[in-house]
Design an enzyme around this catalytic site. Structure first.
Site, mmCIF file in Angstrom:
data_model
loop_
_atom_site.group_PDB
_atom_site.id
_atom_site.type_symbol
_atom_site.label_atom_id
_atom_site.label_comp_id
_atom_site.label_asym_id
_atom_site.label_seq_id
_atom_site.Cartn_x
_atom_site.Cartn_y
_atom_site.Cartn_z
ATOM 1 N N GLY A 58 6.546 -6.904 -8.678
ATOM 2 C CA GLY A 58 6.283 -7.492 -7.371
ATOM 3 C C GLY A 58 6.916 -8.873 -7.232
ATOM 4 N N GLY A 70 9.784 -9.270 -6.033
ATOM 5 C CA GLY A 70 10.717 -9.219 -4.900
ATOM 6 C C GLY A 70 12.109 -8.766 -5.302
ATOM 7 N N ASP A 122 10.150 -13.399 1.103
ATOM 8 C CA ASP A 122 10.772 -13.187 -0.204
ATOM 9 C C ASP A 122 12.280 -13.437 -0.148
ATOM 10 O OD1 ASP A 122 10.757 -11.005 1.476
ATOM 11 O OD2 ASP A 122 9.922 -9.609 0.016
HETATM 12 O O1 PMV Z 1 4.100 -7.518 -2.118
HETATM 13 P P1 PMV Z 1 4.899 -8.730 -2.018
HETATM 14 O O2 PMV Z 1 4.810 -9.591 -3.214
HETATM 15 O O3 PMV Z 1 6.297 -8.456 -1.628
HETATM 16 O O4 PMV Z 1 4.254 -9.645 -0.862
HETATM 17 C C1 PMV Z 1 3.899 -9.133 0.375
HETATM 18 C C2 PMV Z 1 3.350 -10.231 1.214
HETATM 19 C C3 PMV Z 1 2.934 -9.796 2.616
HETATM 20 O O5 PMV Z 1 2.539 -10.962 3.321
HETATM 21 C C4 PMV Z 1 1.742 -8.861 2.547
HETATM 22 C C5 PMV Z 1 4.053 -9.110 3.365
HETATM 23 C C6 PMV Z 1 5.180 -9.999 3.812
HETATM 24 O O6 PMV Z 1 6.286 -9.482 3.954
HETATM 25 O O7 PMV Z 1 4.978 -11.193 4.045
#
Ligand code: PMV
Length: 343
Positions: free
Chosen positions: A129, A131, A176
């Site tokens: 996770g 990214g 990200d």
């Molecule tokens: O799952 P991750 O680490 O890519 O984070 C997602 C974060 C959210 O706010 C839920 C989605 C986003 O794109 O901001």
């Protein structure tokens, strides 16, 4: 958008001498969400930091009129496609979806006849996770723009990457991508409406991986369903997350780690209320707090992936051991990594 890029490219070509490189390597860092996940999808701010684990992309001109991709880390070898077929497939093979779509979008703006070989490699698993899809999209666009002597500003790179991720994934704020491009620690508003680098010192973070891969799009849909069912209540939660994020911006820049830790704990409670926490995340978070961390929370969409804890250097080892004792895997990373770069 196309016209904007075309005009810009023409101006640049007349301004600059073309170098004609035949191979360009670029890299982009992974990220961790510090504050504001989920609320950011609804227009509220979030804070993210880039980590010192990178994805590399090497772009190379080849004589054959086709696109070739080698991405052994995600099981892709000998992938090839005719140049005219790039991006036409409605069901692009999963391992190359982001890379091929990024190339399609770049070639729509800057067409060319040369064949292209892309090789990617990652310092981290796509399971964590951190990214990986965003970092690989950014690294590939950085490398092929370099290969084609196209100078993209961070904002240009963000626009193209955001378009790419939007086409492949459909949902997401783009935080990200911004972390992968700008690096450091940033305050971010969805779609790149605001991307502000924050002057934050090195964070004494402990990162614990639950061992469970989260599916971000389905967690975003789950929160959307909650929002649909009870908009007022969900907006209330988002508003509270936004206040915490706002205060965290100050506590982080002041280096007030104690308050930052408290804010992480508060943010976690609100993520629990949104229903994205899991018992595995809770186990790691409680262990970190009990071992002396200033604060701990899940990081990202929830449903698995990683938790983060902020701990004084004196307690860091305790916190790491506590996380491992309850089944987590400690990932050693440093924050504030440099953003996308040509190497
Ligand atoms: O799952 P991750 O680490 O890519 O984070 C997602 C974060 C959210 O706010 C839920 C989605 C986003 O794109 O901001």
């Amino acid at each position: 958008m196309r016209e904007y890029f075309k005009q810009k490219h023409q101006e640049e070509l007349s301004d600059r001498e073309t170098v004609g490189a035949s191979l360009v390597s670029a890299s982009a860092p992974g990220k961790l969400m510090l504050f504001g996940e989920h609320a950011v999808v609804y227009g509220y701010p979030c804070i993210a930091t880039a980590v010192d684990q990178r994805i590399r992309a090497v772009a190379q001109n080849i004589p054959q009129p086709r696109l070739e991709i080698e991405a052994p880390d995600v099981g892709v070898t000998n992938y090839e496609k005719g140049l005219s077929e790039i991006g036409l497939d409605t069901n692009i093979f999963k391992g190359v979806r982001f890379v091929e779509t990024a190339i399609k979008n770049f070639r729509e703006l800057y067409p060319g006849d040369s064949g292209l070989l892309i090789q990617t490699s990652s310092e981290f698993s796509s399971e964590f996770g951190f990214g990986s899809s965003s970092a690989v999209t950014v690294a590939v666009l950085k490398a092929i723009s370099g290969l084609n002597n196209v100078f993209l500003t961070n904002e240009d790179l963000f626009r193209l990457s955001y378009q790419t991720v939007g086409e492949v994934q459909g949902v997401g704020s783009g935080f990200d991508l911004a972390a992968a491009i700008w690096g450091g620690t940033i305050n971010f508003i969805a779609g790149g409406k605001e991307i502000t680098p924050l002057a934050v010192g090195e964070l004494s973070l402990v990162v614990g991986y639950t061992g469970i891969k989260a599916d971000t799009p389905s967690l975003i849909r789950q929160v959307a369903e909650l929002y649909r069912r009870d908009q007022k209540w969900t907006e209330g939660i988002f508003g509270s997350i936004a206040s915490i994020t706002k205060e965290a911006r100050t506590s982080l820049t002041k280096g007030d780690w104690e308050r930052t830790g408290e804010l992480m704990n508060l943010n976690q409670e609100l993520l629990v209320a949104l229903g994205v926490n899991t018992k595995e995340l809770s186990r790691l978070i409680s262990a970190a707090r009990d071992a002396g961390a200033w604060g701990a929370k899940l990081s990202g969409a929830g449903g698995g992936d990683c938790m983060i804890a902020l701990a004084d250097s004196e307690y860091k080892k305790n916190v790491e051991e506590a996380i491992e004792k309850v089944g987590g895997k400690v990932l050693r990373v440093t924050s504030n990594a440099e953003g996308a770069r040509i190497e």
